[in-house]
Write a protein that holds these residues in place. Structure first.
Motif, short mmCIF file in Angstrom:
data_model
loop_
_atom_site.label_atom_id
_atom_site.label_comp_id
_atom_site.label_asym_id
_atom_site.label_seq_id
_atom_site.Cartn_x
_atom_site.Cartn_y
_atom_site.Cartn_z
N GLY A 234 0.79 -1.22 0.00
CA GLY A 234 0.00 0.00 0.00
C GLY A 234 0.83 1.28 0.00
O GLY A 234 0.32 2.35 -0.32
N GLY A 235 2.10 1.15 0.38
CA GLY A 235 2.97 2.32 0.34
C GLY A 235 3.00 3.16 1.60
O GLY A 235 3.58 4.25 1.61
N SER A 236 2.42 2.67 2.70
CA SER A 236 2.43 3.45 3.93
C SER A 236 3.73 3.32 4.71
O SER A 236 3.95 4.04 5.68
N ILE A 237 4.59 2.38 4.33
CA ILE A 237 5.95 2.32 4.85
C ILE A 237 6.91 2.28 3.67
O ILE A 237 6.54 1.89 2.56
N ASP A 238 8.13 2.73 3.92
CA ASP A 238 9.12 2.82 2.85
C ASP A 238 9.95 1.55 2.70
O ASP A 238 10.42 1.24 1.60
N ALA A 239 10.15 0.85 3.81
CA ALA A 239 11.08 -0.27 3.80
C ALA A 239 10.65 -1.29 4.85
O ALA A 239 9.74 -1.05 5.64
N MET A 240 11.34 -2.44 4.85
CA MET A 240 11.04 -3.46 5.83
C MET A 240 12.28 -4.27 6.15
O MET A 240 13.24 -4.33 5.36
N SER A 241 12.27 -4.87 7.31
CA SER A 241 13.27 -5.86 7.69
C SER A 241 12.52 -7.17 7.85
O SER A 241 11.68 -7.30 8.74
N GLY A 242 12.79 -8.12 6.97
CA GLY A 242 11.98 -9.32 6.99
C GLY A 242 12.66 -10.51 6.35
O GLY A 242 13.89 -10.60 6.31
N VAL A 243 11.84 -11.42 5.85
CA VAL A 243 12.31 -12.70 5.34
C VAL A 243 11.91 -12.85 3.86
O VAL A 243 11.07 -12.09 3.36
N PRO A 244 12.50 -13.82 3.16
CA PRO A 244 12.30 -13.93 1.72
C PRO A 244 10.85 -13.99 1.26
O PRO A 244 10.50 -13.38 0.24
N GLU A 245 9.96 -14.70 1.98
CA GLU A 245 8.60 -14.84 1.47
C GLU A 245 7.85 -13.52 1.43
O GLU A 245 6.97 -13.33 0.59
N TRP A 246 8.16 -12.61 2.33
CA TRP A 246 7.49 -11.31 2.31
C TRP A 246 7.91 -10.52 1.08
O TRP A 246 7.11 -9.81 0.48
N ILE A 247 9.17 -10.67 0.72
CA ILE A 247 9.68 -9.99 -0.48
C ILE A 247 8.97 -10.51 -1.72
O ILE A 247 8.52 -9.75 -2.57
N VAL A 248 8.87 -11.83 -1.83
CA VAL A 248 8.19 -12.43 -2.98
C VAL A 248 6.74 -11.98 -3.04
O VAL A 248 6.22 -11.64 -4.11
N ALA A 249 6.06 -11.93 -1.89
CA ALA A 249 4.65 -11.52 -1.86
C ALA A 249 4.48 -10.08 -2.32
O ALA A 249 3.55 -9.76 -3.09
N VAL A 250 5.35 -9.18 -1.87
CA VAL A 250 5.25 -7.77 -2.27
C VAL A 250 5.56 -7.61 -3.75
O VAL A 250 4.85 -6.90 -4.47
N GLU A 251 6.58 -8.28 -4.22
CA GLU A 251 6.94 -8.18 -5.63
C GLU A 251 5.85 -8.78 -6.52
O GLU A 251 5.58 -8.26 -7.60
N ASP A 252 5.24 -9.86 -6.06
CA ASP A 252 4.16 -10.47 -6.83
C ASP A 252 2.94 -9.56 -6.94
O ASP A 252 2.11 -9.71 -7.83
N ALA A 253 2.84 -8.60 -6.01
CA ALA A 253 1.74 -7.62 -6.06
C ALA A 253 2.08 -6.45 -6.97
O ALA A 253 1.30 -5.50 -7.08
N GLY A 254 3.23 -6.53 -7.63
CA GLY A 254 3.60 -5.50 -8.60
C GLY A 254 4.40 -4.34 -8.04
O GLY A 254 4.48 -3.29 -8.69
N VAL A 255 5.00 -4.51 -6.86
CA VAL A 255 5.79 -3.44 -6.26
C VAL A 255 7.28 -3.78 -6.39
O VAL A 255 7.76 -4.70 -5.71
N PRO A 256 8.03 -3.06 -7.23
CA PRO A 256 9.46 -3.33 -7.37
C PRO A 256 10.21 -2.97 -6.09
O PRO A 256 9.97 -1.92 -5.48
N LEU A 257 11.11 -3.84 -5.68
CA LEU A 257 11.89 -3.64 -4.46
C LEU A 257 13.38 -3.75 -4.74
O LEU A 257 13.79 -4.44 -5.67
N THR A 258 14.15 -3.09 -3.91
CA THR A 258 15.58 -3.35 -3.84
C THR A 258 15.83 -4.09 -2.55
O THR A 258 15.34 -3.69 -1.50
N VAL A 259 16.57 -5.18 -2.64
CA VAL A 259 16.78 -6.05 -1.49
C VAL A 259 18.27 -6.16 -1.20
O VAL A 259 19.08 -6.38 -2.12
N THR A 260 18.62 -6.01 0.05
CA THR A 260 20.01 -6.21 0.46
C THR A 260 20.03 -7.08 1.71
O THR A 260 19.28 -6.82 2.66
#
Length: 325
Positions: free
Chosen positions: A175-201
């Protein structure tokens, strides 16, 4: 006579089965987050495929409120084993909780720092003043985030860290109400699958971040070493299954957790990400084993940045005794 012999044999078999069932050791495993998260796939596979039962264990899963809470519950005996990160014991033993890691589920760190590409963030230094989601303030990924920020001299008060839970992190990132996250791989896949490009480090790029760990209290290890060994070996067996065939592991997993049945392809991508980014080993260290040098590096970082209250001898934070048969 033959019928009688067969009958006696069947009766003996039933008796043996009954004795085997009676011999199952009850064991409660406490997850730091909802047990249906793909991060915990090895445990669900080991349960569903009967690996724990084969080890003589009657395993029950329960859910805690982050790695630090799990460590507390395990330390006081409310659960026999639980989940955290490889460095969880370094953090909580300083507070008097006598727990240690008994298996490290991968050679790489699980914590990933990710930010939306539409927020003009080009690195960790640009997270100052930003809103960052974490699962909770008692979870080790939160401490990992503090350590990563500290590497750029950013303190907790310099950012807006929000405890949102797993679902909340994903929803707020999408939804864009936060800029970033500290999390695990599945959350990244879920966000990207929703069409939100991310940079991951990976957090590991900034300090010695660890993979998930199975933790136990010193008392339980001393009193029930075979139960600990059985649980560790069964869980590592399930990880071997994922590494050997992520596609089949994904199919098996959704069979045990039907709530994921419509997301088999996503689950497979998540499992492949775990294989390459988390389970991958450094050198010839067997999967499951802790590296004391990495733990020392992590502790030195925590102490230097005043993220822990006291120094804990690294050898008190883990054991590799249960990793090999």
């Amino acid at each position: 006579m033959k019928t009688r012999i067969l009958g006696l044999a069947a009766a003996a078999g039933l008796a043996f089965s009954s004795l085997s069932a009676m011999a199952q050791t009850p064991l409660t495993y406490l997850f730091p987050a909802p047990d249906f998260l793909p991060a915990f796939a090895p445990f669900q596979l080991a349960l569903g495929k009967g690996y724990y039962a084969e080890a003589g264990l009657d395993v029950t899963f329960r859910i805690g409120q982050g790695g630090a809470d799990v460590a507390t519950q395990v330390a006081v005996g409310n659960a026999q084993l639980g989940g955290g990160m490889g460095d969880t014991a370094l953090i909580v033993r300083a507070n008097g909780l006598e727990v240690r890691g008994v298996a490290l589920l991968g050679g790489q760190g699980i914590t990933q720092i990710a930010w939306r590409n539409d927020r003009d963030i080009n690195g960790i230094a640009d997270l100052e003043g930003r809103s960052i989601g974490v699962i909770g303030f008692q979870d080790t990924t939160f401490y990992n985030l503090l350590a990563v920020l500290a590497s750029e001299e950013i303190g907790r008060s310099d950012v807006d860290i929000q405890a949102l839970g797993p679902g909340g992190i994903i929803q707020n990132m999408i939804g864009g109400s936060i800029d970033a996250m500290s999390g695990v791989p599945e959350w990244i896949v879920a966000v990207e699958d929703a069409g939100v490009p991310l940079t991951v480090t990976p957090a590991r790029d900034y300090f010695a971040s660890q993979a998930q760990a199975i933790i136990a209290s010193d008392a339980y290890i001393a009193e029930n070493p075979e139960a600990v060994r059985g649980f560790v070996q069964a869980t590592l067996r399930a990880i071997d299954d994922i590494i050997a065939d992520p596609a089949q592991a994904a199919q098996d997993y959704v069979g045990f957790l039907p709530r994921h049945a419509e997301n088999v392809a996503q689950i497979e991508r998540i499992m492949r990400m775990y294989v390459s980014n988390v389970y991958a080993q450094d050198g010839d260290r067997p999967i499951g084993a802790f590296d004391p040098a990495q733990l020392q590096t992590a502790e030195d970082f925590y102490v230097a940045n005043e993220l822990v209250n006291d120094v804990v001898p690294v050898e008190d934070a883990y054991t590799n005794d249960f990793v090999t048969e």
